[in-house]
Scaffold this active site. Sequence first.
Site, PDB file in Angstrom:
ATOM      1  N   PRO A  13       0.798  -1.229   0.000  1.00  0.00           N
ATOM      2  CA  PRO A  13       0.000   0.000   0.000  1.00  0.00           C
ATOM      3  C   PRO A  13       0.830   1.279   0.000  1.00  0.00           C
ATOM      4  O   PRO A  13       0.288   2.346  -0.175  1.00  0.00           O
ATOM      5  CB  PRO A  13      -0.795  -0.095   1.301  1.00  0.00           C
ATOM      6  CG  PRO A  13       0.098  -0.860   2.216  1.00  0.00           C
ATOM      7  CD  PRO A  13       0.875  -1.821   1.352  1.00  0.00           C
ATOM      8  N   CYS A  14       2.135   1.176   0.216  1.00  0.00           N
ATOM      9  CA  CYS A  14       2.934   2.393   0.324  1.00  0.00           C
ATOM     10  C   CYS A  14       2.743   3.289  -0.892  1.00  0.00           C
ATOM     11  O   CYS A  14       2.900   2.863  -2.019  1.00  0.00           O
ATOM     12  CB  CYS A  14       4.423   2.059   0.456  1.00  0.00           C
ATOM     13  SG  CYS A  14       4.886   1.734   2.152  1.00  0.00           S
ATOM     14  N   GLY A  15       2.399   4.507  -0.670  1.00  0.00           N
ATOM     15  CA  GLY A  15       2.239   5.449  -1.776  1.00  0.00           C
ATOM     16  C   GLY A  15       0.827   5.516  -2.319  1.00  0.00           C
ATOM     17  O   GLY A  15       0.525   6.373  -3.121  1.00  0.00           O
TER      18      GLY A  15
END
Lengths: 223, 335
Positions: free
Chosen positions: A175-177
């Site tokens: 999920p980063c970003g």
Amino acid sequence: MDSAGEVVNDGKITLEGFTVAARAFADKWKRHNLSFPPWSWVPLINRTMLKKEEGYLSLEKIIILSSLEGSAEEESLDVTADWSEKEESVDLTVLVQNVEDEAHYYDYHIVYSASYMVPMLYFRGYSSDGKPLSLDVIKRDLPSSSVSLLLESKWTFITQEEHPYLNRPWFKLHPCGTEEWIKLLSESSSSDGCQIPVELYLVSWFSVVGQVVGLKIPREMLI
Amino acid sequence: MAANEEAVKYVWEGAIPLQIHLHKSEVASHPAPPPALVLAPRIGYLPLLVSLIKPYFKDSLPPGEDSIWFDYKGVPLKWYIPTGVLFDLLCAEPERPWNLTIHFRGYPSNVLIPCEGEDSVKWNFVNSLKEAAYIINGNCKNVMNMSQSDQEDLWTSVMNGDLDAYTRLLPKLKMGNIEDKFSRKADLSSPKSRQGGTEIDVTEQVVKTARIPVRLYVRSVNKDFENLEDVPEIDTWDEISYLNRPVEFLREKGKCYFTLRDAIESLLPEYSGDRAQTSGEEEADGSQETRGEIKLVRIQGIELKLDIPFSWVVNNLMNPEFYLHISVLVIGPQR
């Protein structure tokens, strides 16, 4: 800010918002994406009664025909699905033209992450005998742009983790970003810079995420 | 309520005595090797014990490559859950020593995610730390900005159970404070309000809600029980519900602080106080239904009273990756 406070202004979404967005996404998909079966909403009833409706979106038994000779097409995967609309289940049959082709089946789940306050894509692949596909085999079914991203950062792109509800190993897209590009999408799509309405949140999200796993959505869904 | 040095020391020193048996299908020697006795740190992970355990069994193993996993009464153990949490959750009546079975072959990859030894455990730890940081700070920058060697050192301090080294490295991690801002303000204003007999005005306290990383493991049984030893054995992980969800400090009128009960009920609203007490309530269709009941809450092996301030629990009993792991045993609602 809408009445339920569903979409937080920095690209994230609340649990309530996710439920609303999921329904809207599934509806639009059903109307505009006729080459695919519909997504179903799987409610979480687990061990107890839950007052607030919680659940995740599921799209299963998507067949990707991959020739044993080379990797899949970049632009559009050779996805074949022949299904009839039924209440409970989707019946899929595949026309395997070339006997050397191997049918790979994929399941996709869109699950809400309460920690990151964004949706997450979980997926898994298996062959017709139900045997899980390894990441190496799955990579050959992915668009080549995703593969190079994967190669650059082994630990931070697609990882194998336990499905949050099913006690089985699945693959997860990190999920980063997420909230950054949702923010970018909402800023570019409206002239006054308003945030994305909750009904379009998952559609926008999937327009990016889906491409990683080779699933494109028609433009009509974005309206 | 900030962390108490002594309490944190107890948590880090907590350990479970394990008696590890080699699975009988893998015993290739005669006589079979006796079980290995190992003291496992509560905040540690089972794969980290392999170097201690393997010497006991290496001469008994059949030929082949190792792919190590553990089970408790046939249930494969999830290696990324801290050992203490596994024990608190799976043993209603604490079993000492805890009898586990080790396997060196036949990894159940259809149910367990792969484990490549210490690297996998470290990756899982750092990932959890990032997630916790995101929950507390709103981003994982503090972890990402840590130098590789500092990250390594932090992990090593956890692996070795070295609280001193960990404490020295914490300032480099720059994790935000976890603080019940409501109780802090209540402390400051209560002397005046008590004198004047006026109520603390909640609406003045407009503060950002604090989010706390919590991992809740709920085991539900069907029937009530007198003693813990009457709780049936667990057969599969499907009997356990896992909730990886942050708790948010919420202020209720008339209350001075947010309790552990408040925290658990916010995650499990179906067990909230008033509902749990009204048993035998009539449903709309005339059928009777008893509500569920929380029987037991265990954190770091301690059965806590639910009225304890949650901020104390978090600051003193959380694991090194900043997650609070809570094991709950409930009687499910009956129909």
